[in-house]
Design an enzyme around this catalytic site. Structure first.
Site, PDB file in Angstrom:
ATOM      1  N   ALA A  68       1.107  -1.026  -0.029  1.00  0.00           N
ATOM      2  CA  ALA A  68       0.025   0.180  -0.119  1.00  0.00           C
ATOM      3  C   ALA A  68       0.791   1.335   0.059  1.00  0.00           C
ATOM      4  O   ALA A  68       2.099   1.291   0.434  1.00  0.00           O
ATOM      5  CB  ALA A  68      -0.904   0.063   1.382  1.00  0.00           C
ATOM      6  N   ASP A  69       0.317   2.257  -0.524  1.00  0.00           N
ATOM      7  CA  ASP A  69       0.965   3.755  -0.471  1.00  0.00           C
ATOM      8  C   ASP A  69      -0.245   4.738  -0.633  1.00  0.00           C
ATOM      9  O   ASP A  69      -1.153   4.634  -1.090  1.00  0.00           O
ATOM     10  CB  ASP A  69       1.924   3.873  -1.629  1.00  0.00           C
ATOM     11  CG  ASP A  69       3.031   4.937  -1.314  1.00  0.00           C
ATOM     12  OD1 ASP A  69       3.782   4.902  -0.392  1.00  0.00           O
ATOM     13  OD2 ASP A  69       2.809   6.063  -1.833  1.00  0.00           O
ATOM     14  N   SER A  70       0.241   5.789  -0.082  1.00  0.00           N
ATOM     15  CA  SER A  70      -0.600   7.182   0.058  1.00  0.00           C
ATOM     16  C   SER A  70       0.022   8.288  -0.558  1.00  0.00           C
ATOM     17  O   SER A  70       1.171   8.328  -0.225  1.00  0.00           O
ATOM     18  CB  SER A  70      -1.293   7.147   1.348  1.00  0.00           C
ATOM     19  OG  SER A  70      -2.009   6.132   1.629  1.00  0.00           O
ATOM     20  N   ALA A 105      -3.263   3.335  -2.493  1.00  0.00           N
ATOM     21  CA  ALA A 105      -3.342   2.427  -3.575  1.00  0.00           C
ATOM     22  C   ALA A 105      -3.038   1.282  -2.857  1.00  0.00           C
ATOM     23  O   ALA A 105      -2.197   1.188  -1.848  1.00  0.00           O
ATOM     24  CB  ALA A 105      -2.482   2.769  -4.579  1.00  0.00           C
TER      25      ALA A 105
END
Length: 181
Positions: A68-70, A105
């Site tokens: 995940a990444d933001s 994501a």
């Protein structure tokens, strides 16, 4: 059980609160080489795919892995993690009395399926208090956060409006993940 390929304590707390059994594998990833000139939804997805590629080179045999990444988008600019206190101040001032969107994501890969999701949560913030901005920056809490934003901390008191899941804004849309697990 799933594997969380992330050093994020916030993502670990989200999974724990949701009752999802996991093991965290700490992986250091430098996203500075990924262009921020693209659409923020594409950017977040590209970062997650790059994390997956790096992880699979190091750990090729793992199954049920979550990435995940933001990022934060404000005034058409993708805001990453602050480089220093001055940068944190700039990022927070952009959000003050303004709209800011957190784009998260996630990519879950198992031998049976691959799930890719990009979600967003939009916030309208009230004007931030200058003294509270400085106190927050000095605390250091903002330094590892996209856009220096912490909706469960500093930013929470200033939320006037929210459209989307809080989990997305914290770094993982657990509602979508649970639907597919």
């Amino acid at each position: 059980m799933i594997y969380l390929a992330s050093s994020s304590q916030t993502r670990a707390k989200i999974l724990q609160s949701a009752g999802i059994e996991f093991e965290q594998i700490f992986i250091d990833f430098d996203e500075s080489g990924i262009s921020k000139t693209q659409n923020p939804f594409v950017y977040a997805q590209n970062v997650v795919k790059a994390k997956q590629e790096q992880f699979e080179k190091i750990y090729p045999k793992y199954d049920n892995v979550l990435f995940a990444d933001s990022c934060v988008e404000c005034n058409g600019e993708i805001l990453g993690k602050p480089k220093n206190g001055d940068d944190a101040y700039r990022l927070l001032k952009m959000q003050s009395d303004n709209y800011a969107k957190v784009i998260t994501a996630m990519l879950f890969k198992s031998s049976q399926k691959t799930i890719i999701n990009v979600s967003s949560t939009l916030y309208k913030f009230a004007k931030f208090d200058e003294d509270e901005i400085y106190t927050y920056i000095i605390s250091g809490e903002c330094m590892d956060k996209a856009g220096a934003m912490m909706v469960e901390g500093f930013n929470k008191a200033y939320i006037k409006e929210q459209i989307g899941y809080t989990s997305t804004a914290r770094g993982l849309n657990v509602e979508i993940l649970k639907a597919f697990l």
